[in-house]
Design an enzyme around this catalytic site. Sequence first.
Site, mmCIF file in Angstrom:
data_model
loop_
_atom_site.group_PDB
_atom_site.id
_atom_site.type_symbol
_atom_site.label_atom_id
_atom_site.label_comp_id
_atom_site.label_asym_id
_atom_site.label_seq_id
_atom_site.Cartn_x
_atom_site.Cartn_y
_atom_site.Cartn_z
ATOM 1 N N CYS A 1 0.820 -1.215 0.000
ATOM 2 C CA CYS A 1 0.000 0.000 0.000
ATOM 3 C C CYS A 1 0.857 1.270 0.000
ATOM 4 C CB CYS A 1 -0.904 -0.056 1.237
ATOM 5 S SG CYS A 1 -1.699 1.484 1.660
ATOM 6 N N CYS B 1 -0.055 3.944 2.637
ATOM 7 C CA CYS B 1 0.369 3.493 3.972
ATOM 8 C C CYS B 1 1.794 3.953 4.249
ATOM 9 C CB CYS B 1 0.297 1.970 4.080
ATOM 10 S SG CYS B 1 -1.366 1.305 3.927
#
Length: 110
Positions: free
Chosen positions: A35, A38
């Site tokens: 991700c 993230c």
Amino acid sequence: MPLLRKVAAVTEATWKSLVLESDSAVLVEFWAEWCGPCRMIHPVIDELAKEYVGKLKCYKLNTDENGKVASEYGIRSIPTVIIFKNGQKKEAIIGAVPKTTLASSIEKFL
């Protein structure tokens, strides 16, 4: 540059003791290795953990490795940050948001 304290990981095995049974407010970042957003929010969480030391516990939960907890809390997109207090989910913030957004959410539960 000061050394940032890395935020500890929480897993399905440690979830109950670290998050649900915590005597202080807890922030959990739900994330995964693949991700991109993230990775953008990780340093922000690290900074918040340092700033709120003693008042707030911060953990990161890898949703790929701990799917049971992630689905229990209905995590559909990551990063999702959830603030817990007294074992209860209090607020969820979805996406890579500015530090100020997270800080104002945290302040409500301290």
